[in-house]
Design an enzyme around this catalytic site. Structure first.
Site, mmCIF file in Angstrom:
data_model
loop_
_atom_site.group_PDB
_atom_site.id
_atom_site.type_symbol
_atom_site.label_atom_id
_atom_site.label_comp_id
_atom_site.label_asym_id
_atom_site.label_seq_id
_atom_site.Cartn_x
_atom_site.Cartn_y
_atom_site.Cartn_z
ATOM 1 C CE1 TYR A 12 -4.260 0.643 -0.337
ATOM 2 C CE2 TYR A 12 -4.448 -1.280 1.084
ATOM 3 C CZ TYR A 12 -5.018 -0.380 0.196
ATOM 4 O OH TYR A 12 -6.322 -0.513 -0.156
ATOM 5 C CD GLU A 58 -4.762 5.087 0.243
ATOM 6 O OE1 GLU A 58 -4.510 4.561 1.339
ATOM 7 O OE2 GLU A 58 -5.903 5.408 -0.121
ATOM 8 C CG ASP A 92 -6.964 9.889 -24.778
ATOM 9 O OD1 ASP A 92 -5.951 9.171 -24.883
ATOM 10 O OD2 ASP A 92 -8.050 9.457 -24.350
ATOM 11 C CB THR A 95 -3.544 3.493 -22.177
ATOM 12 O OG1 THR A 95 -3.339 3.427 -23.587
ATOM 13 C CG2 THR A 95 -4.990 3.849 -21.880
ATOM 14 C CE LYS A 150 -5.803 1.797 -26.072
ATOM 15 N NZ LYS A 150 -5.991 2.604 -24.856
ATOM 16 N NE ARG A 188 -5.146 -4.539 -20.060
ATOM 17 C CZ ARG A 188 -5.591 -4.167 -21.256
ATOM 18 N NH1 ARG A 188 -6.478 -3.215 -21.365
ATOM 19 N NH2 ARG A 188 -5.164 -4.765 -22.345
#
Ligand code: DSN
Length: 435
Positions: free
Chosen positions: A53, A55, A199, A225, A228, A234
């Protein structure tokens, strides 16, 4: 990489994984948004950082024990920064949609107006579709392609922008085969005082290697992203070419200092819309960005485009209609109207023959998004396997035979056999496949 533990402890899940490894090995993957990561990326994405974790951001976490994941996140940021010439990078978005949500909520207030390319013309759900958060939170003015050229209709973009005075304009999309026209969009945004967001999820790898123009000099914020053409795990990412004071006058709580735009973007990602970052994926992004900085990745991207253009030429020679007449990038969008088959039927018939594509609307499509008149085809994944221009011609021939005879079971089997021979010549994750 061995799956012995998984095989022993959960044979049912193991068998599902084996089937997917087999499917990826034994089919021609032509979905323009997919790719195959390297073994190094796969190992990092499947690694122990999934346990952590973290954060917050490097050096400012809400948890102890973060020194090492800090190193991973800093490495990813620094490499992405070099790849894209971006002063600010946030590598935490779990996906492109999350990246877009954080960017939009940073620059636009709920209820304000934004412009984006209509989904049916090659845009994306998060660019203003009524069924998406973007269409629900903002007032959307969609722009379109020109029917004759298949490219963005800038007369319409300027007219709509002058009329509706959007707070922000989004450029980019998911089925646009041509270079995104950052400079022209900048001119429109500048004229009406709008922010400009790019984008670049689809062409990101091509942008990083200089085969596609860079949005950085023209856009206030850039999202992408990482999986691709960039061939990483991903995930999503947000970038700003040149960081600076935010235009909203927002100040830091204690000092009263005007915050930089990067600080607002950071806090919009976390705690704004996300909690704990996926540290195994962020570490895998770092690995993929390291690969993308090598000369070999540049050669790979050149080949992606050569392959797409070879495919386009071969389709045209067989009387296929391509939206915009060809491609500058990694994808071609085929209008099947003159071939008497819908996108849906073509996708299904090709899938039965071992060729994976997706049905796609074409501009001014009369069919629904569930049927469509077109298919979208991309070369990033097969290029990763090592396919070149000769194989592209072979693939077009195989696709053409299925499109012409979608119900011929014998032809389907013949094509399936030829697909298998091709896949065997270019093995994918061979040891995993053989395990
Ligand atoms: N779903 C992706 C694509 O296929 O283009 C975009 O998010």
């Amino acid at each position: 990489m061995s799956f012995a533990s998984l095989a022993a402890s959960d044979p049912q899940a193991y068998n599902i994984l084996k089937k997917e490894i087999g499917r990826e090995h034994n089919t021609l993957e032509l979905i323009a948004s997919e790719n195959f990561v390297s073994r190094a990326v796969l190992e990092m994405a499947g690694g122990v950082m999934t346990n952590k974790y973290a954060e917050g951001y490097p050096g400012k976490r809400y948890y102890g024990g973060c020194d090492i994941v800090d190193e991973a996140e800093n490495l990813a940021r620094e490499r992405a920064s070099r790849l894209f010439n971006a002063e600010y990078v946030n590598v935490q978005p779990h996906s492109g949609s999350q990246a877009n949500m954080a960017a939009l909520l940073t620059f636009v207030k709920v209820g304000e107006t934004i412009m984006g390319l209509d989904l049916a013309h090659g845009g994306h759900l998060t660019h203003g579709s009524p069924v998406n958060f973007s269409g629900k939170l903002f007032n959307i003015i969609p722009y379109h392609l020109d029917a004759d050229t298949g490219r963005v209709d800038f007369d319409e973009v300027m007219k709509l922008a002058r009329e509706h005075k959007p707070r922000l304009i989004i450029c980019g999309g998911s089925a646009y085969p041509r270079f995104i026209e950052f400079e022209q969009f900048h001119e429109v945004a500048d004229t009406v005082g709008a922010f400009l967001m790019a984008d670049i999820a689809h062409p990101a790898g091509l942008v990083a290697t200089g085969f596609h123009p860079s949005p950085m000099p023209y856009c206030d914020v850039v999202t992408t992203t990482t999986h691709k053409t960039l061939r990483g795990p991903r995930g999503g990412m947000i970038m700003v070419g040149k960081d600076g004071e935010n235009p909203f006058g927002l100040t830091a709580p204690k000092s009263g200092r005007v915050k930089n735009i990067s600080e607002i973007l950071d806090s919009m990602v976390m705690p704004g819309i996300q909690g704990g970052p996926l540290m195994h994926i962020i570490a895998a992004k770092a690995v993929a960005f390291g690969e993308a900085l090598t000369p070999g990745f540049r050669d790979y991207c050149r080949q992606i485009i050569d392959n797409a253009q070879a495919m386009a030429a071969e389709f045209l020679s067989r009387d296929y209609q391509l939206v915009s007449g060809g491609t500058d990038t990694h994808l071609v969008l085929i209008d099947l109207t003159n071939k008497a088959i819908t996108g849906k039927a073509a996708e299904k018939a090709l899938e039965r023959a071992g060729i994976t594509v997706n049905k796609n609307m074409v501009p001014f499509d009369k069919r629904s998004p569930f049927i469509t008149s077109g298919i979208r085809i991309g070369t990033p994944a097969v290029t990763t396997r090592g396919f070149g221009v000769d194989e592209m011609k072979t693939i077009v021939n195989l696709i053409d035979r299925i499109i012409k005879n979608p119900d011929d079971e014998q032809e389907e089997q013949n094509v399936r056999n030829e697909v298998q021979i091709l896949c065997n010549r270019f093995p994918l994750y061979q040891d995993l496949f053989d395990e």
